[in-house]
Design an enzyme around this catalytic site. Structure first.
Site, PDB file in Angstrom:
ATOM      1  N   GLN A  36       1.083  -1.320   0.242  1.00 32.37           N
ATOM      2  CA  GLN A  36       0.138  -0.527  -0.010  1.00 32.37           C
ATOM      3  C   GLN A  36       0.748   0.876   0.072  1.00 32.37           C
ATOM      4  OE1 GLN A  36      -3.716   0.500   2.435  1.00 32.37           O
ATOM      5  NE2 GLN A  36      -2.739  -0.317   4.104  1.00 32.37           N
ATOM      6  N   ILE A  37       1.853   1.490   0.758  1.00 28.84           N
ATOM      7  CA  ILE A  37       2.719   2.117   0.870  1.00 28.84           C
ATOM      8  C   ILE A  37       3.285   2.803  -0.406  1.00 28.84           C
ATOM      9  CG2 ILE A  37       4.293   3.875   2.269  1.00 28.84           C
ATOM     10  CD1 ILE A  37       2.895   2.343   5.561  1.00 28.84           C
ATOM     11  N   ASP A  63      10.513  -6.136  -3.362  1.00 30.15           N
ATOM     12  CA  ASP A  63       8.773  -6.675  -2.747  1.00 30.15           C
ATOM     13  C   ASP A  63       9.619  -8.213  -3.215  1.00 30.15           C
ATOM     14  OD1 ASP A  63       6.160  -7.874  -1.355  1.00 30.15           O
ATOM     15  OD2 ASP A  63       6.034  -5.496  -1.826  1.00 30.15           O
ATOM     16  N   ARG A 119       1.767  -1.748  17.723  1.00 33.47           N
ATOM     17  CA  ARG A 119       2.886  -2.362  16.120  1.00 33.47           C
ATOM     18  C   ARG A 119       3.770  -3.365  17.048  1.00 33.47           C
ATOM     19  NH1 ARG A 119       1.687   3.039  16.229  1.00 33.47           N
ATOM     20  NH2 ARG A 119       0.724   3.828  15.158  1.00 33.47           N
ATOM     21  N   GLN A 133      18.073  -7.238   5.769  1.00 33.46           N
ATOM     22  CA  GLN A 133      18.438  -6.125   4.880  1.00 33.46           C
ATOM     23  C   GLN A 133      19.844  -5.578   5.789  1.00 33.46           C
ATOM     24  OE1 GLN A 133      14.411  -4.173   4.090  1.00 33.46           O
ATOM     25  NE2 GLN A 133      14.102  -6.673   2.586  1.00 33.46           N
ATOM     26  N   ASN A 152       7.117  -1.031  10.676  1.00 31.84           N
ATOM     27  CA  ASN A 152       6.718  -1.314  12.595  1.00 31.84           C
ATOM     28  C   ASN A 152       7.318  -2.507  12.572  1.00 31.84           C
ATOM     29  OD1 ASN A 152       5.511   1.440  13.215  1.00 31.84           O
ATOM     30  ND2 ASN A 152       3.747   0.912  12.099  1.00 31.84           N
ATOM     31  N   ASP A 180       2.834  10.965  12.714  1.00 31.65           N
ATOM     32  CA  ASP A 180       2.835  11.112  13.907  1.00 31.65           C
ATOM     33  C   ASP A 180       2.568  12.912  13.780  1.00 31.65           C
ATOM     34  OD1 ASP A 180       2.500   8.180  15.221  1.00 31.65           O
ATOM     35  OD2 ASP A 180       4.992   8.971  14.974  1.00 31.65           O
ATOM     36  N   HIS A 208       7.579   5.099  17.394  1.00 34.78           N
ATOM     37  CA  HIS A 208       6.243   5.268  16.930  1.00 34.78           C
ATOM     38  C   HIS A 208       5.247   4.114  17.536  1.00 34.78           C
ATOM     39  CE1 HIS A 208       3.503   6.141  13.971  1.00 34.78           C
ATOM     40  NE2 HIS A 208       3.684   4.676  13.530  1.00 34.78           N
ATOM     41  N   SER A 263      -2.852   3.345   7.095  1.00 31.51           N
ATOM     42  CA  SER A 263      -2.306   4.052   6.851  1.00 31.51           C
ATOM     43  C   SER A 263      -1.519   4.093   5.453  1.00 31.51           C
ATOM     44  CB  SER A 263      -1.626   5.486   7.827  1.00 31.51           C
ATOM     45  OG  SER A 263      -2.826   5.664   9.454  1.00 31.51           O
TER      46      SER A 263
HETATM   47  N1  LIG Z   1       6.217   4.783  10.757  1.00 32.55           N
HETATM   48  C1  LIG Z   1       4.519   5.183  10.373  1.00 32.55           C
HETATM   49  O1  LIG Z   1       4.187   5.780  10.341  1.00 32.55           O
HETATM   50  C2  LIG Z   1       4.144   4.084   9.676  1.00 32.55           C
HETATM   51  C3  LIG Z   1       4.403   1.753   9.876  1.00 32.55           C
HETATM   52  N2  LIG Z   1       3.740   1.693   8.672  1.00 32.55           N
HETATM   53  C4  LIG Z   1       4.258   0.392   8.655  1.00 32.55           C
HETATM   54  O2  LIG Z   1       5.287   0.212   6.961  1.00 32.55           O
HETATM   55  C5  LIG Z   1       4.675  -1.003   7.052  1.00 32.55           C
HETATM   56  C6  LIG Z   1       3.993  -1.640   5.462  1.00 32.55           C
HETATM   57  O3  LIG Z   1       2.833  -0.771   5.249  1.00 32.55           O
HETATM   58  P1  LIG Z   1       1.696  -1.274   4.217  1.00 32.55           P
HETATM   59  O4  LIG Z   1       2.590  -0.517   2.983  1.00 32.55           O
HETATM   60  O5  LIG Z   1       0.322  -1.063   4.205  1.00 32.55           O
HETATM   61  O6  LIG Z   1       2.040  -2.852   3.807  1.00 32.55           O
HETATM   62  P2  LIG Z   1       1.692  -3.329   3.547  1.00 32.55           P
HETATM   63  O7  LIG Z   1       1.588  -5.001   3.464  1.00 32.55           O
HETATM   64  O8  LIG Z   1       0.464  -3.417   1.594  1.00 32.55           O
HETATM   65  O9  LIG Z   1       3.101  -3.625   2.432  1.00 32.55           O
HETATM   66  C7  LIG Z   1       3.745  -4.162   3.091  1.00 32.55           C
HETATM   67  C8  LIG Z   1       4.666  -4.988   1.103  1.00 32.55           C
HETATM   68  O10 LIG Z   1       6.120  -4.750   2.230  1.00 32.55           O
HETATM   69  C9  LIG Z   1       6.361  -6.544   1.652  1.00 32.55           C
HETATM   70  N3  LIG Z   1       7.377  -7.554   2.176  1.00 32.55           N
HETATM   71  C10 LIG Z   1       7.465  -8.322   3.539  1.00 32.55           C
HETATM   72  N4  LIG Z   1       8.293  -8.682   3.134  1.00 32.55           N
HETATM   73  C11 LIG Z   1       9.297  -8.125   2.271  1.00 32.55           C
HETATM   74  C12 LIG Z   1      10.832  -8.272   2.632  1.00 32.55           C
HETATM   75  N5  LIG Z   1      11.555  -9.773   3.464  1.00 32.55           N
HETATM   76  N6  LIG Z   1      11.573  -7.805   1.684  1.00 32.55           N
HETATM   77  C13 LIG Z   1      10.719  -6.576   1.093  1.00 32.55           C
HETATM   78  N7  LIG Z   1       9.890  -6.427   0.840  1.00 32.55           N
HETATM   79  C14 LIG Z   1       8.562  -7.340   1.768  1.00 32.55           C
HETATM   80  C15 LIG Z   1       5.607  -7.653   1.511  1.00 32.55           C
HETATM   81  O11 LIG Z   1       4.758  -8.695   0.316  1.00 32.55           O
HETATM   82  C16 LIG Z   1       4.376  -6.304   1.151  1.00 32.55           C
HETATM   83  O12 LIG Z   1       4.054  -5.720  -0.735  1.00 32.55           O
HETATM   84  C17 LIG Z   1       4.410  -1.880   8.026  1.00 32.55           C
HETATM   85  O13 LIG Z   1       4.901  -2.744   8.407  1.00 32.55           O
HETATM   86  C18 LIG Z   1       3.688  -1.007   8.209  1.00 32.55           C
HETATM   87  O14 LIG Z   1       2.819  -0.910  10.145  1.00 32.55           O
HETATM   88  C19 LIG Z   1       2.463   1.845   7.984  1.00 32.55           C
HETATM   89  C20 LIG Z   1       1.969   3.671   8.488  1.00 32.55           C
HETATM   90  C21 LIG Z   1       3.201   3.850   9.047  1.00 32.55           C
HETATM   91  O1  LIG Z   2      -1.108   2.578  13.198  1.00 38.32           O
HETATM   92  C1  LIG Z   2      -0.614   1.543  12.564  1.00 38.32           C
HETATM   93  O2  LIG Z   2       0.039   0.046  12.262  1.00 38.32           O
HETATM   94  C2  LIG Z   2       0.520   1.995  11.001  1.00 38.32           C
HETATM   95  C3  LIG Z   2       1.347   3.410  11.726  1.00 38.32           C
HETATM   96  O3  LIG Z   2       2.172   3.071  12.087  1.00 38.32           O
HETATM   97  C4  LIG Z   2       1.065   4.529  11.915  1.00 38.32           C
HETATM   98  O4  LIG Z   2      -0.525   4.537  11.456  1.00 38.32           O
HETATM   99  O5  LIG Z   2       0.766   5.032  12.553  1.00 38.32           O
END
Ligand SMILES: NC(=O)C1=CN([C@@H]2O[C@H](COP(=O)(O)OP(=O)(O)OC[C@H]3O[C@@H](n4cnc5c(N)ncnc54)[C@H](O)[C@@H]3O)[C@@H](O)[C@H]2O)C=CC1
Ligand SMILES: O=C([O-])CC(=O)C(=O)O
Length: 390
Positions: A36-37, A63, A119, A133, A152, A180, A208, A263
């Site tokens: 998604q992101i 990915d 988280r 990585q 996260n 945040d 976070h 998000s």
């Molecule tokens: N720090 C922040 O403010 C935020 C952090 N997040 C975190 O970001 C991460 C991604 O979120 P989304 O994109 O929504 O999840 P998502 O599930 O839509 O996408 C994650 C992608 O990572 C890939 N992936 C998994 N293991 C991998 C690896 N070893 N190497 C490369 N790619 C790999 C998956 O196949 C998937 O395509 C989550 O951990 C989420 O909790 C999300 C929102 C805010």
């Molecule tokens: O809440 C979650 O799991 C995704 C995230 O980190 C955020 O939206 O801040």
């Protein structure tokens, strides 16, 4: 030095003489690019929202092998979008190929949480990704590669990278708390009825996670009567201490409840803000929140990743020093219990020593090769200390 009037005349006669050389493309890695992101951020990067409107980029997208088709779809769309700054796309599931020569790495790959999860529940799935990585980063990225961890638990994943990639300067590894920070600016702007662009200098302290301490008390807003401290404009102590803090702390969860997914567009946008300010600098008089390796400022243990107010200049961040608030206040807002800490520590120890053989520090030490050899106790200690703040 030529006087500026002469320079202006020269420019009007022969503009080509003074035109800046076009910038060379830089390689930018996005992991989890099929997610998604990732899907939201790649177009933002290729439109110049991260590194500036005059900086051409080559996107490296990583990915998992199971997402190869989805990733090739993202690549097709990037080509179809005919983006002028985009000078190449590498779509791969090979870590070495993905990290090769990159100057910027936005690490999003990992599992997102679902409704009802914290988280920190992602540690078991996501921390091992960052162990693997870290080696790729150290071995293949450009020497001064700047890294932003989004996945996260972001602070802990950043710490794992730092511990397992010791050749990478700790100041080059950061994690995302800008979302945040932006949420805090958004809440203040709603409360005051001013545009969010007219609010600055909120602070997000800590992690976070729901233990973070968002602080509006030093923010400034531009009004019809000039710039004013937000504290003067909002005479509502309860709002500062309770509603504001809870809304920002719980916003991620609220979005998950509403969307059934975490998000993504706001996270992608915040990641662009984080990198842009880091690389191109923060505006004068403005600080932003970044998760960085603590130097001991404000009594935060050295070496853990913690969100501070920072300013950035010439590609370097520095922690704003001031009499902002005592750690007692941060601690008093922390929801991490002793039991949480014990459970987390147990989980990481289990991962490191048994569950996944790659996670054995003893084994890594015995490999005795490469610059990544680490001594077990400081890394363990640092990681366990960071869990206090997870
Ligand atoms: N720090 C922040 O403010 C935020 C952090 N997040 C975190 O970001 C991460 C991604 O979120 P989304 O994109 O929504 O999840 P998502 O599930 O839509 O996408 C994650 C992608 O990572 C890939 N992936 C998994 N293991 C991998 C690896 N070893 N190497 C490369 N790619 C790999 C998956 O196949 C998937 O395509 C989550 O951990 C989420 O909790 C999300 C929102 C805010
Ligand atoms: O809440 C979650 O799991 C995704 C995230 O980190 C955020 O939206 O801040």
């Amino acid at each position: 030095m030529l006087p500026s009037s002469l320079l202006q005349r020269l420019a009007s006669w022969c503009p080509w003489l003074l035109r800046d050389e076009p910038k060379q493309p830089v390689k930018v890695l996005v992991t989890g690019a099929a997610g998604q992101i990732g899907y939201a951020i790649v177009a933002m990067i290729a439109r110049g929202l991260m590194l500036g409107p005059d900086q051409p980029v080559v996107l490296h997208m990583l990915d998992l092998p199971k997402s190869t088709d989805a990733l090739s779809g993202v690549r097709m769309e990037l080509i179809d979008a005919a983006l002028p700054l985009l000078r190449g796309v590498v779509a791969t599931s090979d870590e070495a190929e993905a990290f090769r020569g990159v100057s910027f790495a936005v690490l999003i790959g990992g599992w997102p949480r679902k409704e009802g999860m914290q988280r920190k529940d992602l540690i078991a799935n996501n921390v091992p990704i960052y162990q693997s990585q870290a080696f790729a980063l150290q071995q293949h990225a450009a020497p001064n590669c700047k890294v932003l961890v989004v996945a996260n638990p972001a602070n802990t994943n950043a710490l794992v990278l730092k511990e397992l990639a010791p050749a990478v300067p700790a100041k080059n590894i950061t994690c995302l708390t800008r979302l945040d920070h932006n949420r805090a600016l958004g809440q203040i702007s709603e409360k005051l009825g001013v545009h969010v662009g007219d609010v600055r200098n909120a602070i997000v302290w800590g992690n976070h996670s729901s233990t973070q301490f968002p602080d509006a008390s030093h923010a400034i807003a531009r009004t019809q009567h000039g710039e004013k401290p937000v504290r003067e404009l909002i005479a509502d102590e309860k709002w500062f201490k309770e509603e504001f803090v809870t809304v920002v702390q719980q916003r991620g969860e609220a979005v998950i409840k509403a969307r059934k997914q975490s998000s993504s567009l706001s996270a992608a946008s915040a990641a662009c803000n984080h990198m842009r300010d880091w690389i191109l600098g923060t505006p004068k008089g403005t600080w932003v929140s970044m998760g960085v390796c603590s130097d001991g400022s404000y009594g935060v243990p050295k070496g853990i990743f913690y969100s501070f107010p920072v300013t950035c200049e010439k590609g370097e961040w520095s922690i704003v020093q001031g009499e902002f608030l005592s750690l007692y206040q941060i601690g008093s807002n922390s929801s991490t219990t002793v039991l949480d800490m014990i459970c987390l520590l147990f989980e990481v120890l289990r991962l490191m020593t048994s569950h996944d053989p790659r996670w054995s520090f003893r084994r890594m030490n015995s490999m005795k090769r490469g610059p990544w050899r680490i001594s077990s106790s400081p890394a363990l200690k640092a990681i366990s200390r960071s869990l206090v703040y997870t």
